[in-house]
Design a protein around this motif. Structure first.
Motif, PDB file in Angstrom:
ATOM      1  N   THR A 135      31.231  42.953  35.059  1.00 16.00           N
ATOM      2  CA  THR A 135      31.664  42.496  33.738  1.00 16.00           C
ATOM      3  C   THR A 135      33.124  42.096  33.830  1.00 16.00           C
ATOM      4  OG1 THR A 135      32.512  44.621  32.913  1.00 16.00           O
ATOM      5  CG2 THR A 135      30.130  44.241  32.730  1.00 16.00           C
ATOM      6  N   LEU A 136      33.656  41.526  32.742  1.00 18.62           N
ATOM      7  CA  LEU A 136      35.074  41.147  32.725  1.00 18.62           C
ATOM      8  C   LEU A 136      35.981  42.369  32.811  1.00 18.62           C
ATOM      9  CD1 LEU A 136      34.968  38.357  30.008  1.00 18.62           C
ATOM     10  CD2 LEU A 136      35.261  38.055  32.463  1.00 18.62           C
ATOM     11  N   SER A 137      35.446  43.543  32.473  1.00 15.37           N
ATOM     12  CA  SER A 137      36.225  44.782  32.565  1.00 15.37           C
ATOM     13  C   SER A 137      36.051  45.468  33.913  1.00 15.37           C
ATOM     14  CB  SER A 137      35.811  45.752  31.444  1.00 15.37           C
ATOM     15  OG  SER A 137      36.053  45.187  30.185  1.00 15.37           O
ATOM     16  N   GLY A 138      35.310  44.835  34.830  1.00 22.14           N
ATOM     17  CA  GLY A 138      35.061  45.446  36.118  1.00 22.14           C
ATOM     18  C   GLY A 138      33.622  45.922  36.222  1.00 22.14           C
ATOM     19  N   PRO A 139      33.262  46.605  37.320  1.00 25.08           N
ATOM     20  CA  PRO A 139      31.882  47.068  37.490  1.00 25.08           C
ATOM     21  C   PRO A 139      31.490  48.086  36.431  1.00 25.08           C
ATOM     22  CG  PRO A 139      33.313  48.001  39.189  1.00 25.08           C
ATOM     23  CD  PRO A 139      34.111  46.973  38.459  1.00 25.08           C
ATOM     24  N   PHE A 140      30.328  47.877  35.828  1.00 26.60           N
ATOM     25  CA  PHE A 140      29.825  48.740  34.760  1.00 26.60           C
ATOM     26  C   PHE A 140      28.605  49.483  35.285  1.00 26.60           C
ATOM     27  CE2 PHE A 140      27.143  49.392  30.940  1.00 26.60           C
ATOM     28  CZ  PHE A 140      28.034  50.129  30.171  1.00 26.60           C
ATOM     29  N   LEU A 141      28.616  50.811  35.195  1.00 21.09           N
ATOM     30  CA  LEU A 141      27.540  51.639  35.721  1.00 21.09           C
ATOM     31  C   LEU A 141      26.272  51.450  34.891  1.00 21.09           C
ATOM     32  CD1 LEU A 141      27.290  53.761  38.020  1.00 21.09           C
ATOM     33  CD2 LEU A 141      27.738  55.515  36.296  1.00 21.09           C
ATOM     34  N   THR A 142      25.187  51.020  35.539  1.00 17.14           N
ATOM     35  CA  THR A 142      23.939  50.749  34.812  1.00 17.14           C
ATOM     36  C   THR A 142      22.811  51.707  35.181  1.00 17.14           C
ATOM     37  OG1 THR A 142      23.327  49.121  36.502  1.00 17.14           O
ATOM     38  CG2 THR A 142      24.443  48.295  34.514  1.00 17.14           C
ATOM     39  N   SER A 143      22.847  52.272  36.381  1.00 17.33           N
ATOM     40  CA  SER A 143      21.791  53.196  36.778  1.00 17.33           C
ATOM     41  C   SER A 143      22.347  54.259  37.717  1.00 17.33           C
ATOM     42  CB  SER A 143      20.640  52.455  37.471  1.00 17.33           C
ATOM     43  OG  SER A 143      21.052  51.946  38.728  1.00 17.33           O
ATOM     44  N   TRP A 177      43.380  40.064  41.958  1.00 14.54           N
ATOM     45  CA  TRP A 177      42.159  39.675  41.248  1.00 14.54           C
ATOM     46  C   TRP A 177      41.939  38.164  41.320  1.00 14.54           C
ATOM     47  CZ3 TRP A 177      38.864  43.080  38.533  1.00 14.54           C
ATOM     48  CH2 TRP A 177      39.311  44.410  38.463  1.00 14.54           C
ATOM     49  N   MET A 178      43.016  37.404  41.537  1.00 12.88           N
ATOM     50  CA  MET A 178      42.902  35.950  41.573  1.00 12.88           C
ATOM     51  C   MET A 178      42.359  35.446  42.907  1.00 12.88           C
ATOM     52  SD  MET A 178      46.417  34.984  39.529  1.00 12.88           S
ATOM     53  CE  MET A 178      45.967  33.302  39.126  1.00 12.88           C
ATOM     54  N   ASP A 179      42.133  36.369  43.841  1.00 12.84           N
ATOM     55  CA  ASP A 179      41.527  36.004  45.126  1.00 12.84           C
ATOM     56  C   ASP A 179      40.012  36.104  45.090  1.00 12.84           C
ATOM     57  OD1 ASP A 179      44.019  35.535  46.282  1.00 12.84           O
ATOM     58  OD2 ASP A 179      44.255  37.626  46.890  1.00 12.84           O
ATOM     59  N   TRP A 180      39.469  36.701  44.011  1.00 12.96           N
ATOM     60  CA  TRP A 180      38.016  36.824  43.855  1.00 12.96           C
ATOM     61  C   TRP A 180      37.536  35.580  43.116  1.00 12.96           C
ATOM     62  CZ3 TRP A 180      35.210  41.237  45.466  1.00 12.96           C
ATOM     63  CH2 TRP A 180      36.008  42.281  45.959  1.00 12.96           C
ATOM     64  N   LEU A 181      36.938  34.643  43.844  1.00 15.29           N
ATOM     65  CA  LEU A 181      36.668  33.324  43.275  1.00 15.29           C
ATOM     66  C   LEU A 181      35.187  33.025  43.057  1.00 15.29           C
ATOM     67  CD1 LEU A 181      39.311  31.243  45.272  1.00 15.29           C
ATOM     68  CD2 LEU A 181      39.503  32.194  42.978  1.00 15.29           C
ATOM     69  N   SER A 182      34.318  34.030  43.203  1.00 20.64           N
ATOM     70  CA  SER A 182      32.914  33.804  42.874  1.00 20.64           C
ATOM     71  C   SER A 182      32.736  33.901  41.364  1.00 20.64           C
ATOM     72  CB  SER A 182      32.019  34.834  43.568  1.00 20.64           C
ATOM     73  OG  SER A 182      32.323  36.143  43.124  1.00 20.64           O
ATOM     74  N   LEU A 183      31.702  33.253  40.836  1.00 18.55           N
ATOM     75  CA  LEU A 183      31.506  33.201  39.384  1.00 18.55           C
ATOM     76  C   LEU A 183      31.424  34.586  38.775  1.00 18.55           C
ATOM     77  CD1 LEU A 183      31.016  31.572  36.803  1.00 18.55           C
ATOM     78  CD2 LEU A 183      28.575  31.555  37.360  1.00 18.55           C
ATOM     79  N   GLU A 184      30.753  35.523  39.473  1.00 23.07           N
ATOM     80  CA  GLU A 184      30.569  36.850  38.892  1.00 23.07           C
ATOM     81  C   GLU A 184      31.887  37.622  38.796  1.00 23.07           C
ATOM     82  OE1 GLU A 184      28.015  39.271  41.245  1.00 23.07           O
ATOM     83  OE2 GLU A 184      29.077  38.882  43.109  1.00 23.07           O
ATOM     84  N   HIS A 185      32.890  37.222  39.598  1.00 21.42           N
ATOM     85  CA  HIS A 185      34.169  37.930  39.569  1.00 21.42           C
ATOM     86  C   HIS A 185      35.270  37.157  38.839  1.00 21.42           C
ATOM     87  CE1 HIS A 185      32.371  40.058  43.166  1.00 21.42           C
ATOM     88  NE2 HIS A 185      32.772  41.062  42.419  1.00 21.42           N
ATOM     89  N   LEU A 186      35.050  35.868  38.566  1.00 23.91           N
ATOM     90  CA  LEU A 186      36.064  35.081  37.862  1.00 23.91           C
ATOM     91  C   LEU A 186      36.299  35.659  36.471  1.00 23.91           C
ATOM     92  CD1 LEU A 186      35.101  31.409  38.779  1.00 23.91           C
ATOM     93  CD2 LEU A 186      37.212  32.596  39.399  1.00 23.91           C
ATOM     94  N   ASN A 187      37.562  35.710  36.081  1.00 31.24           N
ATOM     95  CA  ASN A 187      37.915  36.333  34.805  1.00 31.24           C
ATOM     96  C   ASN A 187      38.915  35.449  34.069  1.00 31.24           C
ATOM     97  OD1 ASN A 187      38.666  38.006  32.701  1.00 31.24           O
ATOM     98  ND2 ASN A 187      38.702  39.853  33.950  1.00 31.24           N
ATOM     99  N   PRO A 188      38.453  34.630  33.118  1.00 28.02           N
ATOM    100  CA  PRO A 188      39.364  33.722  32.407  1.00 28.02           C
ATOM    101  C   PRO A 188      40.500  34.442  31.692  1.00 28.02           C
ATOM    102  CG  PRO A 188      37.067  33.191  31.936  1.00 28.02           C
ATOM    103  CD  PRO A 188      37.066  34.493  32.654  1.00 28.02           C
TER     104      PRO A 188
END
Length: 430
Positions: A378-386, A41-52
Protein backbone atom coordinates in the motif's frame (compact mmCIF):
# COMPACT_ATOMS: atom_id res chain seq x y z
CA UNK A 1 -1.67 57.12 21.59
CA UNK A 2 -1.34 56.86 25.38
CA UNK A 3 0.27 54.00 27.29
CA UNK A 4 -3.13 52.36 27.85
CA UNK A 5 -3.92 52.60 24.16
CA UNK A 6 -0.60 50.98 23.23
CA UNK A 7 -1.19 48.17 25.74
CA UNK A 8 -4.69 47.50 24.43
CA UNK A 9 -3.35 47.51 20.86
CA UNK A 10 -0.66 44.94 21.72
CA UNK A 11 -3.10 42.75 23.61
CA UNK A 12 -5.51 42.89 20.70
CA UNK A 13 -2.71 41.83 18.35
CA UNK A 14 -1.77 38.92 20.59
CA UNK A 15 -5.41 37.87 20.76
CA UNK A 16 -5.64 37.91 16.96
CA UNK A 17 -2.49 35.77 16.72
CA UNK A 18 -3.99 33.30 19.19
CA UNK A 19 -6.93 32.87 16.80
CA UNK A 20 -4.67 31.91 13.86
CA UNK A 21 -2.77 28.65 13.33
CA UNK A 22 0.72 29.42 12.08
CA UNK A 23 3.78 27.17 12.19
CA UNK A 24 7.01 29.07 12.91
CA UNK A 25 10.08 28.18 10.87
CA UNK A 26 11.76 24.92 11.83
CA UNK A 27 15.50 24.16 11.97
CA UNK A 28 16.53 23.57 8.34
CA UNK A 29 18.89 20.71 9.25
CA UNK A 30 16.06 18.81 10.92
CA UNK A 31 13.86 19.27 7.85
CA UNK A 32 16.69 18.18 5.56
CA UNK A 33 17.30 14.99 7.55
CA UNK A 34 13.59 14.25 7.31
CA UNK A 35 13.61 14.77 3.54
CA UNK A 36 16.66 12.56 3.11
CA UNK A 37 14.60 9.63 4.38
CA UNK A 38 12.47 9.89 1.24
CA UNK A 39 15.38 9.44 -1.17
CA UNK A 40 15.75 5.63 -0.85
CA UNK A 41 12.02 5.25 -1.55
CA UNK A 42 12.56 6.98 -4.90
CA UNK A 43 14.70 4.05 -6.06
CA UNK A 44 11.69 1.69 -5.94
CA UNK A 45 10.30 2.19 -9.44
CA UNK A 46 7.86 -0.69 -9.92
CA UNK A 47 4.17 0.25 -10.04
CA UNK A 48 3.38 -1.52 -6.78
CA UNK A 49 6.03 0.54 -4.95
CA UNK A 50 5.59 3.91 -6.70
CA UNK A 51 4.18 6.49 -4.31
CA UNK A 52 2.92 9.79 -5.80
CA UNK A 53 2.70 11.29 -2.29
CA UNK A 54 6.52 11.42 -2.20
CA UNK A 55 6.55 13.76 -5.19
CA UNK A 56 3.70 15.87 -3.79
CA UNK A 57 5.43 16.17 -0.40
CA UNK A 58 8.71 17.30 -1.94
CA UNK A 59 7.09 19.87 -4.25
CA UNK A 60 5.20 21.45 -1.33
CA UNK A 61 8.30 21.41 0.89
CA UNK A 62 11.42 23.57 1.05
CA UNK A 63 13.45 20.67 -0.40
CA UNK A 64 14.11 19.21 -3.83
CA UNK A 65 15.76 16.12 -5.28
CA UNK A 66 16.75 17.67 -8.64
CA UNK A 67 17.02 15.28 -11.58
CA UNK A 68 16.03 12.37 -9.35
CA UNK A 69 12.73 14.11 -8.59
CA UNK A 70 12.06 14.85 -12.28
CA UNK A 71 12.84 11.23 -13.22
CA UNK A 72 10.49 9.98 -10.50
CA UNK A 73 7.63 12.04 -11.99
CA UNK A 74 8.51 10.68 -15.44
CA UNK A 75 8.26 7.09 -14.16
CA UNK A 76 5.00 7.92 -12.37
CA UNK A 77 3.53 9.17 -15.64
CA UNK A 78 4.67 6.17 -17.65
CA UNK A 79 3.44 3.65 -15.08
CA UNK A 80 0.10 5.24 -14.22
CA UNK A 81 -0.86 6.15 -17.76
CA UNK A 82 0.03 2.68 -19.06
CA UNK A 83 -1.86 1.03 -16.21
CA UNK A 84 -4.93 3.26 -16.37
CA UNK A 85 -5.23 4.38 -19.98
CA UNK A 86 -4.49 0.93 -21.32
CA UNK A 87 -7.72 -0.32 -19.74
CA UNK A 88 -11.19 0.10 -21.17
CA UNK A 89 -14.10 1.30 -19.08
CA UNK A 90 -16.74 -1.36 -18.73
CA UNK A 91 -19.03 -2.68 -16.06
CA UNK A 92 -16.83 -5.69 -15.34
CA UNK A 93 -14.87 -5.16 -12.11
CA UNK A 94 -12.44 -8.00 -12.88
CA UNK A 95 -9.72 -5.62 -14.07
CA UNK A 96 -9.78 -3.50 -10.90
CA UNK A 97 -6.97 -5.59 -9.40
CA UNK A 98 -4.66 -4.53 -12.25
CA UNK A 99 -5.04 -0.79 -11.87
CA UNK A 100 -4.15 1.68 -9.10
CA UNK A 101 -6.71 2.22 -6.37
CA UNK A 102 -8.86 5.32 -6.04
CA UNK A 103 -6.41 6.75 -3.49
CA UNK A 104 -3.39 6.07 -5.69
CA UNK A 105 -5.06 7.69 -8.70
CA UNK A 106 -6.06 10.71 -6.61
CA UNK A 107 -2.47 11.13 -5.36
CA UNK A 108 -1.20 10.82 -8.94
CA UNK A 109 -3.47 13.72 -9.96
CA UNK A 110 -2.14 15.72 -6.99
CA UNK A 111 1.42 14.97 -8.19
CA UNK A 112 0.60 16.32 -11.66
CA UNK A 113 -0.85 19.48 -10.13
CA UNK A 114 2.22 19.84 -7.89
CA UNK A 115 4.18 20.12 -11.14
CA UNK A 116 1.80 22.92 -12.24
CA UNK A 117 0.07 20.62 -14.74
CA UNK A 118 -3.68 20.54 -15.28
CA UNK A 119 -5.19 17.31 -16.57
CA UNK A 120 -6.62 18.06 -19.98
CA UNK A 121 -6.93 16.58 -23.44
CA UNK A 122 -8.08 13.06 -24.22
CA UNK A 123 -5.70 11.34 -21.80
CA UNK A 124 -6.48 13.79 -19.01
CA UNK A 125 -10.22 13.38 -19.55
CA UNK A 126 -9.90 9.61 -19.22
CA UNK A 127 -8.00 9.95 -15.93
CA UNK A 128 -10.68 12.30 -14.60
CA UNK A 129 -13.45 9.99 -15.80
CA UNK A 130 -11.83 7.03 -14.07
CA UNK A 131 -11.59 8.87 -10.74
CA UNK A 132 -15.17 10.10 -11.08
CA UNK A 133 -16.25 6.52 -11.76
CA UNK A 134 -14.47 5.36 -8.61
CA UNK A 135 -16.35 7.99 -6.60
CA UNK A 136 -19.69 7.11 -8.19
CA UNK A 137 -19.13 3.45 -7.27
CA UNK A 138 -18.35 4.46 -3.69
CA UNK A 139 -21.46 6.64 -3.59
CA UNK A 140 -23.56 3.64 -4.63
CA UNK A 141 -21.92 1.50 -1.93
CA UNK A 142 -22.82 4.10 0.71
CA UNK A 143 -26.40 4.01 -0.56
CA UNK A 144 -29.18 6.53 -0.95
CA UNK A 145 -30.00 6.23 2.78
CA UNK A 146 -26.31 6.58 3.81
CA UNK A 147 -26.42 3.29 5.74
CA UNK A 148 -23.63 1.60 3.78
CA UNK A 149 -19.86 2.04 3.75
CA UNK A 150 -17.50 2.87 0.85
CA UNK A 151 -15.54 -0.06 -0.60
CA UNK A 152 -12.30 1.71 0.34
CA UNK A 153 -12.70 4.39 3.04
CA UNK A 154 -13.99 7.90 3.59
CA UNK A 155 -10.33 8.97 3.70
CA UNK A 156 -9.87 7.91 0.06
CA UNK A 157 -13.28 9.36 -0.80
CA UNK A 158 -12.21 12.78 0.50
CA UNK A 159 -8.83 12.48 -1.21
CA UNK A 160 -10.56 11.76 -4.53
CA UNK A 161 -12.75 14.87 -4.20
CA UNK A 162 -9.68 16.97 -3.30
CA UNK A 163 -7.70 15.70 -6.31
CA UNK A 164 -10.46 16.61 -8.77
CA UNK A 165 -10.99 19.97 -7.08
CA UNK A 166 -7.38 21.16 -7.44
CA UNK A 167 -7.74 20.40 -11.17
CA UNK A 168 -10.97 22.46 -11.22
CA UNK A 169 -13.09 19.42 -12.10
CA UNK A 170 -16.64 19.63 -10.80
CA UNK A 171 -18.36 16.68 -9.15
CA UNK A 172 -22.10 16.17 -8.86
CA UNK A 173 -23.58 17.62 -5.67
CA UNK A 174 -24.71 14.14 -4.65
CA UNK A 175 -21.10 12.87 -4.52
CA UNK A 176 -20.05 15.77 -2.30
CA UNK A 177 -23.23 15.30 -0.28
CA UNK A 178 -22.19 11.80 0.87
CA UNK A 179 -19.05 13.19 2.50
CA UNK A 180 -20.98 16.08 4.01
CA UNK A 181 -23.44 13.62 5.55
CA UNK A 182 -20.62 11.43 6.90
CA UNK A 183 -18.95 14.39 8.61
CA UNK A 184 -22.23 15.54 10.15
CA UNK A 185 -23.02 12.00 11.36
CA UNK A 186 -19.50 11.08 12.43
CA UNK A 187 -20.38 7.52 13.44
CA UNK A 188 -20.12 6.75 9.71
CA UNK A 189 -16.44 7.78 9.67
CA UNK A 190 -15.04 5.62 12.43
CA UNK A 191 -15.68 2.80 14.83
CA UNK A 192 -15.57 3.95 18.45
CA UNK A 193 -13.14 6.85 18.08
CA UNK A 194 -12.66 9.92 15.91
CA UNK A 195 -10.42 9.26 12.89
CA UNK A 196 -8.58 12.59 12.77
CA UNK A 197 -6.79 11.93 9.49
CA UNK A 198 -10.12 11.02 7.81
CA UNK A 199 -11.94 14.18 8.94
CA UNK A 200 -8.83 16.29 8.17
CA UNK A 201 -8.77 14.95 4.59
CA UNK A 202 -12.49 15.71 4.29
CA UNK A 203 -11.79 19.20 5.60
CA UNK A 204 -9.05 19.76 3.00
CA UNK A 205 -11.43 18.63 0.25
CA UNK A 206 -14.17 20.97 1.51
CA UNK A 207 -11.70 23.87 1.84
CA UNK A 208 -10.71 23.41 -1.79
CA UNK A 209 -14.36 23.30 -2.85
CA UNK A 210 -15.06 26.46 -0.82
CA UNK A 211 -12.16 28.35 -2.44
CA UNK A 212 -13.01 27.11 -5.95
CA UNK A 213 -16.81 27.45 -5.59
CA UNK A 214 -17.29 24.33 -7.71
CA UNK A 215 -20.50 23.32 -5.90
CA UNK A 216 -22.34 26.60 -5.19
CA UNK A 217 -25.54 24.77 -4.21
CA UNK A 218 -23.64 23.19 -1.31
CA UNK A 219 -21.72 26.32 -0.33
CA UNK A 220 -23.29 26.90 3.10
CA UNK A 221 -23.16 23.20 3.99
CA UNK A 222 -19.49 23.06 3.02
CA UNK A 223 -18.66 26.09 5.18
CA UNK A 224 -20.48 24.59 8.17
CA UNK A 225 -18.72 21.23 7.64
CA UNK A 226 -15.28 22.91 7.68
CA UNK A 227 -16.09 24.67 10.95
CA UNK A 228 -17.43 21.40 12.38
CA UNK A 229 -14.28 19.50 11.39
CA UNK A 230 -11.96 22.12 12.89
CA UNK A 231 -13.82 21.90 16.19
CA UNK A 232 -13.65 18.08 16.16
CA UNK A 233 -9.89 18.15 15.52
CA UNK A 234 -9.22 20.65 18.31
CA UNK A 235 -11.25 18.55 20.75
CA UNK A 236 -9.16 15.52 19.74
CA UNK A 237 -5.89 17.13 20.88
CA UNK A 238 -4.07 14.95 23.39
CA UNK A 239 -2.23 16.21 26.51
CA UNK A 240 1.03 15.65 24.60
CA UNK A 241 -0.16 17.99 21.85
CA UNK A 242 -1.06 15.59 19.05
CA UNK A 243 -4.32 15.83 17.13
CA UNK A 244 -5.46 12.23 17.48
CA UNK A 245 -2.01 10.67 17.31
CA UNK A 246 1.42 11.59 16.01
CA UNK A 247 0.69 10.40 12.45
CA UNK A 248 -2.69 12.10 12.04
CA UNK A 249 -1.32 15.45 13.28
CA UNK A 250 0.36 16.58 10.00
CA UNK A 251 -2.90 16.38 8.01
CA UNK A 252 -4.76 18.08 10.86
CA UNK A 253 -2.25 20.94 10.79
CA UNK A 254 -2.53 21.19 7.00
CA UNK A 255 -6.21 21.95 7.55
CA UNK A 256 -5.82 24.23 10.56
CA UNK A 257 -2.93 26.30 9.20
CA UNK A 258 -3.97 29.83 8.29
CA UNK A 259 -7.45 29.07 9.63
CA UNK A 260 -9.04 31.73 11.76
CA UNK A 261 -11.39 30.79 14.60
CA UNK A 262 -12.31 33.85 16.68
CA UNK A 263 -12.57 33.11 20.36
CA UNK A 264 -10.55 29.88 20.06
CA UNK A 265 -6.92 29.52 21.20
CA UNK A 266 -6.04 28.07 17.80
CA UNK A 267 -2.50 29.43 17.75
CA UNK A 268 -1.68 27.88 21.12
CA UNK A 269 -3.05 24.49 20.04
CA UNK A 270 -1.00 24.54 16.83
CA UNK A 271 2.22 25.53 18.61
CA UNK A 272 1.69 22.68 21.07
CA UNK A 273 1.17 20.27 18.16
CA UNK A 274 4.30 21.60 16.43
CA UNK A 275 6.40 21.02 19.54
CA UNK A 276 5.08 17.45 19.89
CA UNK A 277 5.76 16.70 16.22
CA UNK A 278 9.32 18.02 16.33
CA UNK A 279 10.06 15.92 19.41
CA UNK A 280 8.71 12.87 17.56
CA UNK A 281 10.84 13.64 14.49
CA UNK A 282 13.95 13.87 16.66
CA UNK A 283 13.01 10.54 18.28
CA UNK A 284 12.89 8.91 14.82
CA UNK A 285 9.12 8.35 14.75
CA UNK A 286 8.83 9.43 11.08
CA UNK A 287 10.23 6.68 8.85
CA UNK A 288 7.19 6.01 6.63
CA UNK A 289 7.26 7.76 3.23
CA UNK A 290 3.55 8.67 3.26
CA UNK A 291 3.74 10.17 6.75
CA UNK A 292 6.91 12.14 5.92
CA UNK A 293 5.33 13.45 2.72
CA UNK A 294 2.35 14.76 4.72
CA UNK A 295 4.60 16.42 7.30
CA UNK A 296 7.08 18.19 4.99
CA UNK A 297 4.48 20.64 3.56
CA UNK A 298 3.44 21.61 7.12
CA UNK A 299 7.05 22.46 8.01
CA UNK A 300 7.05 24.74 4.94
CA UNK A 301 3.72 26.39 5.81
CA UNK A 302 1.92 24.63 2.95
CA UNK A 303 -1.02 22.26 2.55
CA UNK A 304 -2.59 20.21 -0.24
CA UNK A 305 -5.05 23.08 -0.76
CA UNK A 306 -2.11 25.18 -2.06
CA UNK A 307 -2.21 22.93 -5.14
CA UNK A 308 -5.13 25.04 -6.38
CA UNK A 309 -2.47 27.56 -7.42
CA UNK A 310 0.94 25.89 -6.93
CA UNK A 311 4.14 27.93 -6.90
CA UNK A 312 6.53 25.93 -9.05
CA UNK A 313 9.19 28.65 -9.03
CA UNK A 314 9.66 28.74 -5.25
CA UNK A 315 13.31 28.16 -4.26
CA UNK A 316 14.00 24.79 -2.67
CA UNK A 317 17.16 23.38 -1.11
CA UNK A 318 18.83 20.44 -2.88
CA UNK A 319 18.85 17.23 -0.87
CA UNK A 320 22.10 15.30 -0.56
CA UNK A 321 22.00 11.52 -0.06
CA UNK A 322 23.30 10.25 3.27
CA UNK A 323 25.98 7.57 3.15
CA UNK A 324 25.55 5.37 6.21
CA UNK A 325 28.55 3.52 7.59
CA UNK A 326 27.68 0.05 8.88
CA UNK A 327 28.38 -0.68 12.53
CA UNK A 328 31.44 -2.85 13.19
CA UNK A 329 29.74 -4.77 16.00
CA UNK A 330 26.18 -6.00 15.51
CA UNK A 331 24.21 -6.56 18.71
CA UNK A 332 21.65 -9.37 18.60
CA UNK A 333 18.28 -9.01 20.35
CA UNK A 334 15.40 -11.40 21.06
CA UNK A 335 11.79 -10.61 20.21
CA UNK A 336 8.89 -12.86 21.21
CA UNK A 337 6.29 -13.27 18.47
CA UNK A 338 2.82 -14.27 19.70
CA UNK A 339 -0.21 -15.16 17.54
CA UNK A 340 -3.16 -16.18 19.77
CA UNK A 341 -5.78 -15.86 17.00
CA UNK A 342 -4.87 -19.17 15.34
CA UNK A 343 -5.19 -22.79 16.43
CA UNK A 344 -2.88 -23.91 17.81
CA UNK A 345 -1.56 -20.51 18.99
CA UNK A 346 1.93 -19.61 17.80
CA UNK A 347 4.58 -18.23 20.15
CA UNK A 348 8.32 -18.17 19.59
CA UNK A 349 11.41 -16.13 20.46
CA UNK A 350 13.15 -14.73 17.36
CA UNK A 351 16.76 -13.49 17.37
CA UNK A 352 17.53 -10.59 15.01
CA UNK A 353 20.17 -7.83 14.76
CA UNK A 354 19.43 -4.73 16.84
CA UNK A 355 17.66 -2.08 14.78
CA UNK A 356 15.70 -4.66 12.76
CA UNK A 357 12.13 -3.80 11.80
CA UNK A 358 9.13 -5.91 12.76
CA UNK A 359 9.04 -7.02 9.13
CA UNK A 360 12.59 -8.37 9.56
CA UNK A 361 11.38 -10.33 12.59
CA UNK A 362 8.50 -11.82 10.57
CA UNK A 363 10.85 -12.75 7.73
CA UNK A 364 13.26 -14.43 10.14
CA UNK A 365 10.40 -16.34 11.78
CA UNK A 366 9.18 -17.53 8.38
CA UNK A 367 12.71 -18.59 7.42
CA UNK A 368 12.92 -20.68 10.59
CA UNK A 369 9.67 -22.38 9.51
CA UNK A 370 6.58 -22.95 11.58
CA UNK A 371 5.44 -19.40 10.79
CA UNK A 372 4.05 -17.76 7.67
CA UNK A 373 2.46 -14.45 6.78
CA UNK A 374 1.24 -12.45 3.79
CA UNK A 375 1.25 -8.75 2.97
CA UNK A 376 -0.21 -6.34 0.47
CA UNK A 377 1.71 -3.32 -0.77
CA UNK A 378 0.00 0.00 0.00
CA UNK A 379 1.05 3.65 -0.10
CA UNK A 380 1.72 3.34 3.64
CA UNK A 381 4.01 0.35 3.12
CA UNK A 382 3.39 -3.41 3.45
CA UNK A 383 0.05 -4.18 5.09
CA UNK A 384 -0.34 -7.49 6.96
CA UNK A 385 -3.17 -9.49 5.36
CA UNK A 386 -2.68 -13.05 6.61
CA UNK A 387 -0.89 -14.86 9.44
CA UNK A 388 -0.39 -18.64 9.64
CA UNK A 389 -2.60 -18.99 6.57
CA UNK A 390 -5.53 -17.14 8.18
CA UNK A 391 -6.72 -14.27 5.99
CA UNK A 392 -8.36 -11.19 7.48
CA UNK A 393 -12.02 -11.27 6.42
CA UNK A 394 -14.46 -8.45 5.74
CA UNK A 395 -14.21 -5.76 8.45
CA UNK A 396 -11.26 -7.65 9.97
CA UNK A 397 -7.57 -6.77 10.17
CA UNK A 398 -4.41 -8.07 11.77
CA UNK A 399 -3.67 -5.71 14.65
CA UNK A 400 -0.09 -5.20 15.84
CA UNK A 401 0.34 -4.88 19.61
CA UNK A 402 3.20 -4.58 22.05
CA UNK A 403 2.49 -6.76 25.07
CA UNK A 404 0.50 -6.61 27.11
CA UNK A 405 -2.01 -4.52 25.16
CA UNK A 406 -0.48 -1.46 23.43
CA UNK A 407 -1.49 -1.01 19.76
CA UNK A 408 1.40 -0.06 17.47
CA UNK A 409 0.94 3.14 15.47
CA UNK A 410 3.60 2.14 12.95
CA UNK A 411 3.46 -0.61 10.34
CA UNK A 412 5.62 -3.72 10.13
CA UNK A 413 8.23 -1.95 7.97
CA UNK A 414 8.69 0.97 10.37
CA UNK A 415 8.33 -0.41 13.88
CA UNK A 416 11.64 -1.37 15.50
CA UNK A 417 11.18 -3.82 18.40
CA UNK A 418 13.41 -3.60 21.45
CA UNK A 419 15.23 -6.47 23.10
CA UNK A 420 12.88 -8.65 25.14
CA UNK A 421 9.65 -7.21 23.71
CA UNK A 422 6.67 -9.41 22.98
CA UNK A 423 4.80 -8.50 19.79
CA UNK A 424 1.29 -9.89 19.38
CA UNK A 425 -0.46 -10.30 16.03
CA UNK A 426 -4.18 -10.27 16.83
CA UNK A 427 -7.09 -10.70 14.42
CA UNK A 428 -9.43 -7.79 15.22
CA UNK A 429 -12.65 -6.35 13.80
CA UNK A 430 -13.55 -2.79 12.91
Amino acid sequence: MGHLGVLLFLLGGLGALADICEIPQVDSKLVERLGQRLLPWMDWLSLEHLNPSIYVGLRLSSLQAGAREAFYLHILKLSYQHSLLGLTFNDDNSDYQDKPSMGQLALYLLALRANCELVEGRKGDRLVSQLKRFLEDEKKAIGHNNKGQPHTSYYQYGLGILALCVHQKRLHDSVVGKLLYAVEHEQHLHQGHLSVDTVAMAGLAFTCLEHSNLNPNRKHQITRAIENIREKILKAQTPEGYFGNVYSTPLALQLLMKSSMPGVELGTACLKARAALLASVQDGAFQNALMISQLLPVLNGKSYVDLISPDCEAPRVMLKPVVETPSQTQEVISVVLNVPSVSPPYINSISVPAGSSLEDVLKKAQKLRGFMYGTQNTLSGPFLTSVMGKEAGEREFWQLLRAPDTPLLQGIAEYTPKDGETIELRLATW
